[in-house]
Design an enzyme around this catalytic site. Structure first.
Site, PDB file in Angstrom:
ATOM      1  N   HIS A  28       0.408  -1.348  -0.232  1.00  0.00           N
ATOM      2  CA  HIS A  28       0.199   0.076   0.113  1.00  0.00           C
ATOM      3  C   HIS A  28       1.214   1.132   0.091  1.00  0.00           C
ATOM      4  O   HIS A  28       2.097   1.269   0.329  1.00  0.00           O
ATOM      5  CB  HIS A  28      -0.664  -0.061   0.928  1.00  0.00           C
ATOM      6  CG  HIS A  28      -1.954  -0.783   1.034  1.00  0.00           C
ATOM      7  ND1 HIS A  28      -3.126  -0.949   2.020  1.00  0.00           N
ATOM      8  CD2 HIS A  28      -1.819  -1.823   0.383  1.00  0.00           C
ATOM      9  CE1 HIS A  28      -3.497  -2.049   2.053  1.00  0.00           C
ATOM     10  NE2 HIS A  28      -3.014  -2.910   0.678  1.00  0.00           N
ATOM     11  N   GLU A  30       1.168   3.733   1.530  1.00  0.00           N
ATOM     12  CA  GLU A  30       1.253   4.239   3.023  1.00  0.00           C
ATOM     13  C   GLU A  30       2.370   3.916   3.701  1.00  0.00           C
ATOM     14  O   GLU A  30       3.797   4.661   3.058  1.00  0.00           O
ATOM     15  CB  GLU A  30       0.133   4.255   3.919  1.00  0.00           C
ATOM     16  CG  GLU A  30      -1.256   5.064   3.782  1.00  0.00           C
ATOM     17  CD  GLU A  30      -1.838   4.169   2.818  1.00  0.00           C
ATOM     18  OE1 GLU A  30      -3.648   4.787   3.089  1.00  0.00           O
ATOM     19  OE2 GLU A  30      -2.061   3.278   2.532  1.00  0.00           O
ATOM     20  N   CYS A  53      -6.094   1.071   5.585  1.00  0.00           N
ATOM     21  CA  CYS A  53      -6.333   0.290   6.587  1.00  0.00           C
ATOM     22  C   CYS A  53      -5.782  -0.411   7.285  1.00  0.00           C
ATOM     23  O   CYS A  53      -5.043   0.644   8.015  1.00  0.00           O
ATOM     24  CB  CYS A  53      -6.197  -1.674   5.223  1.00  0.00           C
ATOM     25  SG  CYS A  53      -4.490  -1.331   5.363  1.00  0.00           S
ATOM     26  N   CYS A  56      -2.246  -0.421   7.570  1.00  0.00           N
ATOM     27  CA  CYS A  56      -1.113   0.459   6.973  1.00  0.00           C
ATOM     28  C   CYS A  56      -1.495   1.459   8.351  1.00  0.00           C
ATOM     29  O   CYS A  56      -0.484   2.120   9.234  1.00  0.00           O
ATOM     30  CB  CYS A  56      -1.543   1.476   6.299  1.00  0.00           C
ATOM     31  SG  CYS A  56      -0.890   0.275   3.869  1.00  0.00           S
TER      32      CYS A  56
END
Length: 115
Positions: A28, A30, A53, A56
């Site tokens: 992801h 992040e 999420c 993250c």
């Protein structure tokens, strides 16, 4: 994709079969930003398109980031986002939607125009 992994070698679609779904393989944004930072992130703000999420959120907390600005919270009813918010609240990390009057942002990736 993680370093050394090529998109073409892995599925790139959402799929009910976890091993054939992109979600098992992609990093992801992040986490990618955190892992590729060359400086301390203690006290920093992270900007995200979607509310992060739970995985993250863990990385954000561990990195020392203290604020999250996000564009969309469209998955707010998922357990992943609910768990993420619970952890962020416990860690006293501020999160809020982006407030702007801008309706469009164009980013041009023309190599000869990059300064």
């Amino acid at each position: 994709m993680p370093y050394g992994c090529e998109d073409k070698d892995f599925p790139w679609v959402a799929n009910d079969d976890e091993l054939e779904s992109k979600y098992m393989y992609v990093v992801h944004a992040e986490v990618n930003a955190i892992l590729n930072s060359s400086t301390s992130l203690e006290g920093c703000t992270i900007y995200a398109g979607l509310f992060p999420c739970n995985e993250c959120c863990k990385a954000i907390i561990q990195s020392g980031i203290k604020e999250i600005i996000y564009l969309s919270d469209k998955y707010k009813e998922t357990n992943s986002v609910k768990a993420g918010k619970r952890m962020l609240d416990a860690a006293k990390i501020v999160y809020k939607p982006l407030e702007t009057n801008i309706s469009e942002l164009l980013i041009e990736f023309t190599p000869d125009r990059i300064l």
